[in-house]
Design a protein around this motif. Structure first.
Motif, PDB file in Angstrom:
ATOM      1  N   ASP A  29      30.495  44.374  38.060  1.00  0.00           N
ATOM      2  CA  ASP A  29      31.479  44.150  39.113  1.00  0.00           C
ATOM      3  C   ASP A  29      32.602  43.234  38.638  1.00  0.00           C
ATOM      4  O   ASP A  29      33.782  43.464  38.931  1.00  0.00           O
ATOM      5  N   VAL A  30      32.227  42.186  37.909  1.00  0.00           N
ATOM      6  CA  VAL A  30      33.229  41.264  37.370  1.00  0.00           C
ATOM      7  C   VAL A  30      34.115  41.989  36.359  1.00  0.00           C
ATOM      8  O   VAL A  30      35.344  41.819  36.343  1.00  0.00           O
ATOM      9  N   LEU A  31      33.503  42.818  35.514  1.00  0.00           N
ATOM     10  CA  LEU A  31      34.275  43.572  34.528  1.00  0.00           C
ATOM     11  C   LEU A  31      35.272  44.497  35.215  1.00  0.00           C
ATOM     12  O   LEU A  31      36.457  44.533  34.851  1.00  0.00           O
ATOM     13  N   ALA A  32      34.792  45.257  36.202  1.00  0.00           N
ATOM     14  CA  ALA A  32      35.678  46.187  36.914  1.00  0.00           C
ATOM     15  C   ALA A  32      36.823  45.428  37.582  1.00  0.00           C
ATOM     16  O   ALA A  32      37.992  45.866  37.530  1.00  0.00           O
ATOM     17  N   ALA A  33      36.524  44.287  38.188  1.00  0.00           N
ATOM     18  CA  ALA A  33      37.558  43.500  38.870  1.00  0.00           C
ATOM     19  C   ALA A  33      38.564  42.941  37.871  1.00  0.00           C
ATOM     20  O   ALA A  33      39.775  42.923  38.126  1.00  0.00           O
ATOM     21  N   THR A  34      38.087  42.485  36.718  1.00  0.00           N
ATOM     22  CA  THR A  34      38.978  41.941  35.688  1.00  0.00           C
ATOM     23  C   THR A  34      39.928  43.012  35.170  1.00  0.00           C
ATOM     24  O   THR A  34      41.146  42.803  35.060  1.00  0.00           O
ATOM     25  N   LEU A  35      39.381  44.176  34.839  1.00  0.00           N
ATOM     26  CA  LEU A  35      40.213  45.267  34.330  1.00  0.00           C
ATOM     27  C   LEU A  35      41.183  45.761  35.390  1.00  0.00           C
ATOM     28  O   LEU A  35      42.334  46.114  35.083  1.00  0.00           O
ATOM     29  N   GLU A  36      40.741  45.776  36.639  1.00  0.00           N
ATOM     30  CA  GLU A  36      41.623  46.209  37.715  1.00  0.00           C
ATOM     31  C   GLU A  36      42.794  45.247  37.871  1.00  0.00           C
ATOM     32  O   GLU A  36      43.930  45.667  38.115  1.00  0.00           O
ATOM     33  N   ARG A  37      42.537  43.940  37.723  1.00  0.00           N
ATOM     34  CA  ARG A  37      43.626  42.962  37.816  1.00  0.00           C
ATOM     35  C   ARG A  37      44.631  43.151  36.686  1.00  0.00           C
ATOM     36  O   ARG A  37      45.848  43.067  36.907  1.00  0.00           O
ATOM     37  N   VAL A  38      44.138  43.403  35.473  1.00  0.00           N
ATOM     38  CA  VAL A  38      45.032  43.642  34.348  1.00  0.00           C
ATOM     39  C   VAL A  38      45.895  44.873  34.610  1.00  0.00           C
ATOM     40  O   VAL A  38      47.114  44.866  34.409  1.00  0.00           O
ATOM     41  N   TYR A  39      45.243  45.940  35.075  1.00  0.00           N
ATOM     42  CA  TYR A  39      45.986  47.173  35.367  1.00  0.00           C
ATOM     43  C   TYR A  39      47.048  46.950  36.432  1.00  0.00           C
ATOM     44  O   TYR A  39      48.212  47.341  36.258  1.00  0.00           O
ATOM     45  N   LYS A  40      46.678  46.320  37.524  1.00  0.00           N
ATOM     46  CA  LYS A  40      47.638  46.117  38.613  1.00  0.00           C
ATOM     47  C   LYS A  40      48.782  45.204  38.189  1.00  0.00           C
ATOM     48  O   LYS A  40      49.919  45.367  38.653  1.00  0.00           O
ATOM     49  N   SER A  41      48.498  44.258  37.312  1.00  0.00           N
ATOM     50  CA  SER A  41      49.557  43.399  36.807  1.00  0.00           C
ATOM     51  C   SER A  41      50.585  44.218  36.032  1.00  0.00           C
ATOM     52  O   SER A  41      51.796  44.050  36.211  1.00  0.00           O
ATOM     53  N   PHE A  42      50.099  45.130  35.170  1.00  0.00           N
ATOM     54  CA  PHE A  42      51.006  46.038  34.473  1.00  0.00           C
ATOM     55  C   PHE A  42      51.765  46.913  35.464  1.00  0.00           C
ATOM     56  O   PHE A  42      52.971  47.116  35.354  1.00  0.00           O
ATOM     57  N   GLU A  43      51.040  47.437  36.418  1.00  0.00           N
ATOM     58  CA  GLU A  43      51.617  48.376  37.384  1.00  0.00           C
ATOM     59  C   GLU A  43      52.729  47.748  38.205  1.00  0.00           C
ATOM     60  O   GLU A  43      53.690  48.410  38.590  1.00  0.00           O
ATOM     61  N   GLN A  44      52.626  46.456  38.466  1.00  0.00           N
ATOM     62  CA  GLN A  44      53.596  45.788  39.336  1.00  0.00           C
ATOM     63  C   GLN A  44      54.712  45.085  38.561  1.00  0.00           C
ATOM     64  O   GLN A  44      55.582  44.476  39.181  1.00  0.00           O
ATOM     65  N   GLN A  45      54.715  45.181  37.239  1.00  0.00           N
ATOM     66  CA  GLN A  45      55.719  44.456  36.471  1.00  0.00           C
ATOM     67  C   GLN A  45      57.129  44.929  36.802  1.00  0.00           C
ATOM     68  O   GLN A  45      57.394  46.126  36.913  1.00  0.00           O
ATOM     69  N   ASP A  46      58.025  43.967  36.945  1.00  0.00           N
ATOM     70  CA  ASP A  46      59.449  44.247  37.121  1.00  0.00           C
ATOM     71  C   ASP A  46      60.110  44.134  35.754  1.00  0.00           C
ATOM     72  O   ASP A  46      60.245  43.039  35.203  1.00  0.00           O
ATOM     73  N   PHE A  47      60.508  45.266  35.180  1.00  0.00           N
ATOM     74  CA  PHE A  47      61.036  45.271  33.828  1.00  0.00           C
ATOM     75  C   PHE A  47      62.242  44.358  33.644  1.00  0.00           C
ATOM     76  O   PHE A  47      62.479  43.817  32.567  1.00  0.00           O
ATOM     77  N   PHE A  48      63.044  44.194  34.688  1.00  0.00           N
ATOM     78  CA  PHE A  48      64.254  43.390  34.576  1.00  0.00           C
ATOM     79  C   PHE A  48      63.945  41.929  34.253  1.00  0.00           C
ATOM     80  O   PHE A  48      64.819  41.202  33.803  1.00  0.00           O
ATOM     81  N   ARG A  49      62.713  41.490  34.487  1.00  0.00           N
ATOM     82  CA  ARG A  49      62.363  40.082  34.275  1.00  0.00           C
ATOM     83  C   ARG A  49      62.234  39.720  32.805  1.00  0.00           C
ATOM     84  O   ARG A  49      62.282  38.549  32.450  1.00  0.00           O
ATOM     85  N   TYR A  50      62.062  40.709  31.936  1.00  0.00           N
ATOM     86  CA  TYR A  50      61.595  40.413  30.595  1.00  0.00           C
ATOM     87  C   TYR A  50      62.645  40.626  29.517  1.00  0.00           C
ATOM     88  O   TYR A  50      63.453  41.556  29.575  1.00  0.00           O
ATOM     89  N   ASP A  51      62.555  39.759  28.512  1.00  0.00           N
ATOM     90  CA  ASP A  51      63.525  39.769  27.424  1.00  0.00           C
ATOM     91  C   ASP A  51      63.560  41.093  26.677  1.00  0.00           C
ATOM     92  O   ASP A  51      64.637  41.577  26.331  1.00  0.00           O
ATOM     93  N   VAL A  52      62.391  41.698  26.453  1.00  0.00           N
ATOM     94  CA  VAL A  52      62.335  42.882  25.610  1.00  0.00           C
ATOM     95  C   VAL A  52      63.127  44.046  26.198  1.00  0.00           C
ATOM     96  O   VAL A  52      63.635  44.899  25.472  1.00  0.00           O
ATOM     97  N   PHE A  53      63.258  44.101  27.532  1.00  0.00           N
ATOM     98  CA  PHE A  53      64.009  45.180  28.151  1.00  0.00           C
ATOM     99  C   PHE A  53      65.512  44.890  28.184  1.00  0.00           C
ATOM    100  O   PHE A  53      66.307  45.759  28.532  1.00  0.00           O
ATOM    101  N   LEU A  54      65.872  43.666  27.821  1.00  0.00           N
ATOM    102  CA  LEU A  54      67.280  43.278  27.769  1.00  0.00           C
ATOM    103  C   LEU A  54      67.751  43.059  26.334  1.00  0.00           C
ATOM    104  O   LEU A  54      68.956  43.098  26.070  1.00  0.00           O
ATOM    105  N   GLU A  55      66.812  42.848  25.416  1.00  0.00           N
ATOM    106  CA  GLU A  55      67.138  42.615  24.011  1.00  0.00           C
ATOM    107  C   GLU A  55      66.403  43.662  23.187  1.00  0.00           C
ATOM    108  O   GLU A  55      65.271  43.466  22.743  1.00  0.00           O
ATOM    109  N   ARG A  56      67.065  44.787  22.968  1.00  0.00           N
ATOM    110  CA  ARG A  56      66.446  45.987  22.414  1.00  0.00           C
ATOM    111  C   ARG A  56      65.741  45.736  21.083  1.00  0.00           C
ATOM    112  O   ARG A  56      64.706  46.353  20.791  1.00  0.00           O
TER     113      ARG A  56
END
Length: 464
Positions: A29-56
């Motif tokens: 259960d802990v493993l599933a919850a941990t992986l789900e949090r990682v996935y949702k964090s990726f899923e919700q990322q706002d690309f505009f926030r990050y340097d790599v999407f602004l500095e090719r």
């Protein structure tokens, strides 16, 4: 007025994900919850926030870091599985993480090449070749001095084509995959390289590997079994079996539309060919997959139409988590990854609407004509051949009329939706320099469904 701050470092976020994966795990259960949090964090990322999407220029390093993170996750899977932690929710969450990071790599690759698209009627690069960081290498494996890929006999290559039915095969089970086909590498005593596979249209065949890798693929992953001798035996066994079946006195191995794991059947679908090779080479000790795909949906309208009888199967994408295999490298053509991503999400939603909202395919007179003409393909006009070629390049003798009809309806339902999304994607990249986020695409599709109501292409909502 808010203070303006600089963009955040995306590679710092990757370190946060890495730390989460490295923490001790006490239960499934802990493993599933941990992986789900990682996935949702990726899923919700706002690309505009990050340097790599602004500095090719930062894209290549970040792409490699994301790929190595995927390799570390797979390494953890072996330990988690040995500890009895890989429950069905944990398997799904792990696959979700791999999919989300792969989409992030794709988007960075698209950014790196300036959102270049494949020319009309153009072909993708040869798999595991091409420029623009197309091939990402697992650091645990060395390459030739010139960076070329070295194949071993018994390697398995997982691929994704560009048709809508490829997206459907990838998404038909309980886990959303990005892959639709798999083949084995065989190297003969003369050093000639071959691909051994089972195709819908031709059954089990052997093709020169160089020709196979140049077959207009969108993405491919090279897997290597941890037991090299076993893999070599498996490749030799299945190569010889298929070659014998293609001889005049041999019995052809047709494609198995049922997708069952019944070992008494002669016909094989692509993953079952790999399963059969390793099972027989190991005298029944190696049974793939470790983590199977379930086909236990309530709405079995589409699987039934195409002939699927299995409730549990070995889908191509199941190799992603297979503990007995390592990933050597992954290749993708960034000129088509946007198209693959959109088709993935379209298929996600079509199957979701079928399962959740009761949509079913309804044949029209035109679809019945296409399906019957498909069964009589040698007598078709060129117009009808072109119409069918969009969905089924060549109709095999054991493909039912209902399967041809289902694939045709799926294609003609998905294609207009994809084209509309593709236009929105192009407009977005021209305007902002960033593509549509997968989350946005899902929201757009839900609005489309609400606007179209009870009928979406050949799908009709059933209220009974």
């Amino acid at each position: 007025m808010l203070d303006v701050v600089g963009p955040e470092r995306f590679r710092d976020e990757i370190q946060v994900y890495r730390a989460a994966l490295n923490r001790p795990i006490a239960s499934s259960d802990v493993l599933a919850a941990t992986l789900e949090r990682v996935y949702k964090s990726f899923e919700q990322q706002d690309f505009f926030r990050y340097d790599v999407f602004l500095e090719r220029e930062k894209a290549p390093g970040t792409m490699d870091e994301l790929f190595q993170l995927q390799m570390e996750l797979r390494d953890h899977v072996s330990d988690w599985h040995a500890a009895g932690l890989m429950s069905r929710p944990a398997q799904k969450a792990a696959r979700d993480c791999l999919r989300a990071t792969r989409y992030a790599i794709d988007i960075l690759g698209e950014l790196w090449i300036g959102y270049e698209r494949l020319p009309k009627d153009g072909r993708t690069y040869r798999a595991f070749a091409g420029s623009h960081l197309n091939t990402l290498h697992n650091r645990a494996f060395s390459t030739d001095d010139d960076g070329r890929m070295e194949f071993w006999s018994g390697d398995v290559i997982l691929t994704r084509g560009q048709l809508h039915n490829s997206a459907a095969i990838a998404r038909i089970g309980d886990v959303d995959s990005q892959f639709s086909h798999v083949a084995m590498v065989y190297i003969d005593i003369n050093g000639q390289h071959w691909a051994v596979e089972s195709l819908i249209e031709r059954g089990a065949v052997v093709t020169p590997l160089a020709e196979w890798l140049d077959h207009d693929l969108g993405r491919a992953v090279l897997f290597r079994h941890k037991d090299a001798r076993l893999a070599q035996r498996a490749a030799t066994l299945i190569h010889d079996r298929v070659q014998q079946s293609r001889r005049p006195a041999g019995k052809r191995i047709l494609y198995d539309f049922t997708m069952t794991l019944d070992e008494n059947t002669h016909n094989l679908y692509c993953s079952k060919l790999v399963r059969r090779a390793f099972r027989e080479a190991s005298d029944g000790q190696v049974l793939l997959p470790t983590f199977s795909t379930l086909l236990d949906m309530q709405n079995r309208d589409f699987p039934r139409r195409i002939g699927v009888k299995a409730v549990e199967t070995f889908a191509p994408g199941d190799l992603e988590l297979e503990p007995s295999f390592d990933i050597v490298a992954e290749w993708q053509d960034y000129r088509v990854t946007s198209e693959l991503r959109l088709k993935d999400i379209v298929m996600d939603k079509l199957f979701e609407w079928m399962e959740r909202d009761g949509y079913r395919f309804e044949e029209t007179f035109r679809i019945r004509l296409i399906s019957w003409f498909g069964r009589l393909s040698s007598y078709l006009s060129q117009d009808i051949k072109r119409m069918i070629d969009d969905v089924v390049p060549m109709v095999p003798v054991n493909m039912k009329r209902s399967a041809i009809a289902a694939i045709a309806m799926l294609h003609e339902t998905a294609e207009p939706i994809f084209k509309e999304l593709d236009e929105l994607e192009r407009e977005r990249t021209e305007r902002s320099g960033l593509p549509l986020h997968p989350r946005e695409v899902r929201q757009i599709l839900d609005r489309m469904r609400e606007a179209q109501g009870a009928r979406i292409g050949y799908l009709a909502r059933r209220l009974d």
